[in-house]
Scaffold this motif. Sequence first.
Motif, PDB file in Angstrom:
ATOM      1  N   LEU A   1       6.060 -10.903   3.107  1.00 45.16           N
ATOM      2  CA  LEU A   1       7.415 -10.796   3.668  1.00 45.16           C
ATOM      3  C   LEU A   1       7.441  -9.884   4.887  1.00 45.16           C
ATOM      4  CD1 LEU A   1      10.569 -11.263   3.360  1.00 45.16           C
ATOM      5  CD2 LEU A   1      10.591  -9.090   2.152  1.00 45.16           C
ATOM      6  N   ASP A   2       8.046 -10.396   5.959  1.00 50.44           N
ATOM      7  CA  ASP A   2       8.330  -9.548   7.110  1.00 50.44           C
ATOM      8  C   ASP A   2       9.813  -9.177   6.995  1.00 50.44           C
ATOM      9  OD1 ASP A   2       8.989  -8.413   9.507  1.00 50.44           O
ATOM     10  OD2 ASP A   2       8.110  -9.980  10.761  1.00 50.44           O
ATOM     11  N   VAL A   3      10.102  -7.913   6.752  1.00 47.33           N
ATOM     12  CA  VAL A   3      11.492  -7.515   6.474  1.00 47.33           C
ATOM     13  C   VAL A   3      12.428  -7.702   7.670  1.00 47.33           C
ATOM     14  CG1 VAL A   3      10.894  -5.861   4.651  1.00 47.33           C
ATOM     15  CG2 VAL A   3      11.086  -5.063   7.019  1.00 47.33           C
TER      16      VAL A   3
ATOM     17  N   SER B   1      10.456   0.359   0.848  1.00 47.88           N
ATOM     18  CA  SER B   1       9.490   1.335   1.365  1.00 47.88           C
ATOM     19  C   SER B   1       8.867   0.875   2.680  1.00 47.88           C
ATOM     20  CB  SER B   1       8.395   1.562   0.312  1.00 47.88           C
ATOM     21  OG  SER B   1       7.548   2.605   0.669  1.00 47.88           O
TER      22      SER B   1
ATOM     23  N   ASP C   1       5.296  -7.469   1.215  1.00 49.53           N
ATOM     24  CA  ASP C   1       4.753  -6.728   2.358  1.00 49.53           C
ATOM     25  C   ASP C   1       4.270  -7.701   3.429  1.00 49.53           C
ATOM     26  OD1 ASP C   1       3.544  -3.503   2.367  1.00 49.53           O
ATOM     27  OD2 ASP C   1       2.968  -4.856   3.997  1.00 49.53           O
TER      28      ASP C   1
ATOM     29  N   ILE D   1       3.914  12.972   3.511  1.00 46.21           N
ATOM     30  CA  ILE D   1       3.074  12.436   2.430  1.00 46.21           C
ATOM     31  C   ILE D   1       1.732  12.050   3.041  1.00 46.21           C
ATOM     32  CG2 ILE D   1       3.048  10.865   0.449  1.00 46.21           C
ATOM     33  CD1 ILE D   1       5.862   9.916   1.297  1.00 46.21           C
TER      34      ILE D   1
ATOM     35  N   GLY E   1       9.371  14.378   2.306  1.00 45.10           N
ATOM     36  CA  GLY E   1       8.730  15.173   3.360  1.00 45.10           C
ATOM     37  C   GLY E   1       7.398  14.511   3.674  1.00 45.10           C
TER      38      GLY E   1
ATOM     39  N   LEU F   1       3.106   4.495  -0.350  1.00 42.66           N
ATOM     40  CA  LEU F   1       4.158   4.889  -1.287  1.00 42.66           C
ATOM     41  C   LEU F   1       4.645   3.707  -2.124  1.00 42.66           C
ATOM     42  CD1 LEU F   1       6.096   7.179  -2.193  1.00 42.66           C
ATOM     43  CD2 LEU F   1       7.650   6.438  -0.380  1.00 42.66           C
TER      44      LEU F   1
ATOM     45  N   ARG G   1       0.857  -1.200   0.000  1.00 41.61           N
ATOM     46  CA  ARG G   1       0.000   0.000   0.000  1.00 41.61           C
ATOM     47  C   ARG G   1       0.893   1.250   0.000  1.00 41.61           C
ATOM     48  NH1 ARG G   1      -1.840  -0.069   6.364  1.00 41.61           N
ATOM     49  NH2 ARG G   1      -0.089   1.163   7.114  1.00 41.61           N
TER      50      ARG G   1
ATOM     51  N   THR H   1       0.697   8.838   7.901  1.00 39.84           N
ATOM     52  CA  THR H   1       0.466  10.189   8.438  1.00 39.84           C
ATOM     53  C   THR H   1      -0.986  10.359   8.890  1.00 39.84           C
ATOM     54  OG1 THR H   1       0.374  10.843   6.118  1.00 39.84           O
ATOM     55  CG2 THR H   1       2.278  11.590   7.360  1.00 39.84           C
TER      56      THR H   1
ATOM     57  N   LYS I   1      15.682   6.621  10.439  1.00 42.21           N
ATOM     58  CA  LYS I   1      15.766   7.175   9.078  1.00 42.21           C
ATOM     59  C   LYS I   1      17.127   7.828   8.821  1.00 42.21           C
ATOM     60  CE  LYS I   1      11.841   5.848   7.427  1.00 42.21           C
ATOM     61  NZ  LYS I   1      11.770   4.898   6.318  1.00 42.21           N
TER      62      LYS I   1
ATOM     63  N   THR J   1      -0.537   9.568   3.555  1.00 39.86           N
ATOM     64  CA  THR J   1      -0.719   8.109   3.470  1.00 39.86           C
ATOM     65  C   THR J   1      -1.315   7.624   4.793  1.00 39.86           C
ATOM     66  OG1 THR J   1       1.447   7.625   4.395  1.00 39.86           O
ATOM     67  CG2 THR J   1       1.343   7.764   1.998  1.00 39.86           C
TER      68      THR J   1
ATOM     69  N   TYR K   1      12.011   6.751  15.230  1.00 42.24           N
ATOM     70  CA  TYR K   1      11.801   6.847  13.777  1.00 42.24           C
ATOM     71  C   TYR K   1      12.880   7.722  13.142  1.00 42.24           C
ATOM     72  CZ  TYR K   1       9.423   7.840   9.326  1.00 42.24           C
ATOM     73  OH  TYR K   1       9.115   7.971   7.992  1.00 42.24           O
TER      74      TYR K   1
HETATM   75  N1  LIG Z   1       4.049   9.203   4.909  1.00 40.91           N
HETATM   76  C1  LIG Z   1       5.027  10.069   5.133  1.00 40.91           C
HETATM   77  O1  LIG Z   1       4.788  11.238   5.440  1.00 40.91           O
HETATM   78  C2  LIG Z   1       6.445   9.647   4.957  1.00 40.91           C
HETATM   79  C3  LIG Z   1       7.440  10.610   4.943  1.00 40.91           C
HETATM   80  C4  LIG Z   1       8.762  10.231   4.800  1.00 40.91           C
HETATM   81  C5  LIG Z   1       9.078   8.891   4.653  1.00 40.91           C
HETATM   82  N2  LIG Z   1       8.086   7.966   4.671  1.00 40.91           N
HETATM   83  C6  LIG Z   1       8.482   6.568   4.527  1.00 40.91           C
HETATM   84  O2  LIG Z   1       7.892   6.052   3.358  1.00 40.91           O
HETATM   85  C7  LIG Z   1       7.740   4.644   3.491  1.00 40.91           C
HETATM   86  C8  LIG Z   1       6.313   4.270   3.131  1.00 40.91           C
HETATM   87  O3  LIG Z   1       5.447   4.837   4.055  1.00 40.91           O
HETATM   88  P1  LIG Z   1       3.917   5.112   3.749  1.00 40.91           P
HETATM   89  O4  LIG Z   1       3.675   6.522   4.091  1.00 40.91           O
HETATM   90  O5  LIG Z   1       3.574   4.615   2.420  1.00 40.91           O
HETATM   91  O6  LIG Z   1       3.266   4.260   4.923  1.00 40.91           O
HETATM   92  P2  LIG Z   1       2.375   2.953   4.857  1.00 40.91           P
HETATM   93  O7  LIG Z   1       2.163   2.570   6.272  1.00 40.91           O
HETATM   94  O8  LIG Z   1       1.191   3.164   4.004  1.00 40.91           O
HETATM   95  O9  LIG Z   1       3.335   1.900   4.131  1.00 40.91           O
HETATM   96  C9  LIG Z   1       4.306   1.184   4.804  1.00 40.91           C
HETATM   97  C10 LIG Z   1       4.214  -0.259   4.379  1.00 40.91           C
HETATM   98  O10 LIG Z   1       5.244  -0.982   5.026  1.00 40.91           O
HETATM   99  C11 LIG Z   1       4.697  -2.231   5.424  1.00 40.91           C
HETATM  100  N3  LIG Z   1       5.432  -2.812   6.533  1.00 40.91           N
HETATM  101  C12 LIG Z   1       5.498  -2.392   7.809  1.00 40.91           C
HETATM  102  N4  LIG Z   1       6.248  -3.223   8.542  1.00 40.91           N
HETATM  103  C13 LIG Z   1       6.688  -4.183   7.709  1.00 40.91           C
HETATM  104  C14 LIG Z   1       7.517  -5.320   7.867  1.00 40.91           C
HETATM  105  N5  LIG Z   1       8.030  -5.670   9.050  1.00 40.91           N
HETATM  106  N6  LIG Z   1       7.765  -6.096   6.786  1.00 40.91           N
HETATM  107  C15 LIG Z   1       7.240  -5.773   5.584  1.00 40.91           C
HETATM  108  N7  LIG Z   1       6.457  -4.719   5.371  1.00 40.91           N
HETATM  109  C16 LIG Z   1       6.182  -3.931   6.420  1.00 40.91           C
HETATM  110  C17 LIG Z   1       3.271  -1.898   5.810  1.00 40.91           C
HETATM  111  O11 LIG Z   1       2.462  -3.075   5.837  1.00 40.91           O
HETATM  112  C18 LIG Z   1       2.887  -0.919   4.750  1.00 40.91           C
HETATM  113  O12 LIG Z   1       2.325  -1.532   3.646  1.00 40.91           O
HETATM  114  C19 LIG Z   1       8.088   4.324   4.946  1.00 40.91           C
HETATM  115  O13 LIG Z   1       9.399   3.830   4.995  1.00 40.91           O
HETATM  116  C20 LIG Z   1       7.997   5.666   5.630  1.00 40.91           C
HETATM  117  O14 LIG Z   1       8.807   5.741   6.756  1.00 40.91           O
HETATM  118  C21 LIG Z   1       6.789   8.301   4.808  1.00 40.91           C
END
Ligand SMILES: NC(=O)c1ccc[n+]([C@@H]2O[C@H](COP(=O)([O-])OP(=O)(O)OC[C@H]3O[C@@H](n4cnc5c(N)ncnc54)[C@H](O)[C@@H]3O)[C@@H](O)[C@H]2O)c1
Length: 386
Positions: A181-183, A212, A152, A323, A321, A133, A131, A328, A294, A325, A290
Motif C-alpha cells: 500500500l502506498d498511503v 506508522s 507498506d 527512536i 521522541g 516501529l 519495518r 534515524t 507531524k 530505526t 516533517y
Molecule cells: N525514528 C524516530 O526517531 C521517530 C520519532 C518520532 C516519530 N517517528 C515516526 O514513526 C513512524 C515510523 O518511523 P520509523 O522510525 O519506524 O521509520 P521507518 O522508515 O523504519 O518506517 C517507516 C515505514 O513507513 C513506510 N512508508 C514510507 N512511505 C510510505 C508510503 N507512501 N506508503 C506506505 N508506507 C510508507 C516505509 O516503507 C517504512 O516501512 C513514522 O511516522 C515516523 O515519522 C519516528
Amino acid sequence: MPVSRMLNNLQFQMRFARKALRPSTASLCIQHQKYRCLSTSIQRLKEEPKAAHPTKHESRPIRSGEPVAEHVKEDESKRAGLPEEPMEGPPPLFSSSTSHDSETTAPLAPLPAQELFSLKDRTILITGGGRGLGLTIAHACLESGANVRCMDLLPEPSQKQWLKSKLYANKNDLEITYHYLDVTNKIQVEKVFKHLFEINDEKKPIKGLFTSAGIQIMMPALEFSIEKFRKVIDVDLTGTFLCTQSFAKNFFKKNPNLNVDNDLKKQASIVMTGSMSGHIANLGIECVAYNASKAGVNQLSKNLALEWSKKGIRVNSLSPGYIRTALTAAQLNEKPELNEIWLQGSLLGRLSTPDEFRGPVLYLLSEASSFMTGADLLVDGGHCAT
Ligand SMILES: NC(=O)c1ccc[n+]([C@@H]2O[C@H](COP(=O)([O-])OP(=O)(O)OC[C@H]3O[C@@H](n4cnc5c(N)ncnc54)[C@H](O)[C@@H]3O)[C@@H](O)[C@H]2O)c1
C-alpha cells in the motif's frame, strides 16, 4: 455581578414574590418557600464580605467552619467515611441507560485489570508495518492476542522480524498478513481498506488502526524544494488522513448502530504516529516539512476525535521522541554529531528503541484507554520537558 446589583435583583424578585403571595392561596406553599429562599439569600449576601476582583480572589471561609470532606476530620470518633457513590449531583449513568446494574452503568468494570490491555478477539490494521516501529507494534499486537494486517510501500517486510512474527502467529492460532500500500494513493487506500474489511473474520472484528507510515527529509528551509515539501506532507499528513478516513468509512458501515454509551467493547481506536517534532523544532536537524506534517497529525487526531468519538471511534496520537530505526540511522549517518546533540536533550540521557512504544500503543488501542480521545501521548524520554 457586583453584590449591590445582586441585592437589587433579589429584592426586586422578593417584591414580586410577595405580590404573588397576596392574591393566590392555591400556590401559597410554593410561593412561601420561594419567599423564604430569597430572604435567606439576601441575608447571606449581606453577611458575606464583598467579592474581591476576580484577579485578586480570596477563598471564602467555609460556612460551617468544618472541613468539607469527611475523611479529613481530625476527630477520629466523628469519621463517617465517604459514601461509595456520590449522593448528590448527576449520577454516573450513561445518558441513554435506564438500568441501574453495573454492567450497563460501568460496562468495562467487570474486566480484570490484566485484561484491560488485551487485544484478543479483534483485528488491528497497521500502516508502515513493513519495518521499524510499525512492525514492532505489529508483533506486540499479536502477543496481545490480535490478528494483524500490515500495509507498506516496501515490496516485502523486513524479513528477520517478519519471520519471527509469522512463527508466533502460527503457534498461537493468529494471523499476520502483508499488503502492499502506498498511503498517498487514494484509490489504492480505499481499495485495500475495503478489501480488508470485507475479508475479515467476523469473530475477530477490525477494531484498531495504527498509522506508522512516514518519511523524513532533512534539508534547510531555504533550499527545500516545493516538490520535496509536498512529498513529506503527502505521506506523513495526507496519507495518514486518507487511511483514517477509509478506516472510519468501513468501520461505520460495518457497525451502523453502535450504542456508544453501552457498546464500549465494540468501539474502535485509531492511533496515529505523530512525533515530538510536532511540538518542537529539533536542534541539529533542519526538517521544516516533517515537523509541520507531524504537528498536522497531532491536530488531525483532535479533529477526527471530535467528529468520530460519539460514533464509536476514539482517535489519539502518539508523539515519540528519537527512536533507533532506519529513519534515524540515515540522519545519524549523514550527521554523526546529532547523536551527542540528541542525548543532551533527553532527560533519560539516551535514545529509545521501538519496543519501548509497545506499552503506550497497546494502551491507546485497548480498552485501557476507554476514556481517552483527542489526546496526544508524548513519549519522548523527557525531551520536551526542557
Ligand atoms: N525514528 C524516530 O526517531 C521517530 C520519532 C518520532 C516519530 N517517528 C515516526 O514513526 C513512524 C515510523 O518511523 P520509523 O522510525 O519506524 O521509520 P521507518 O522508515 O523504519 O518506517 C517507516 C515505514 O513507513 C513506510 N512508508 C514510507 N512511505 C510510505 C508510503 N507512501 N506508503 C506506505 N508506507 C510508507 C516505509 O516503507 C517504512 O516501512 C513514522 O511516522 C515516523 O515519522 C519516528
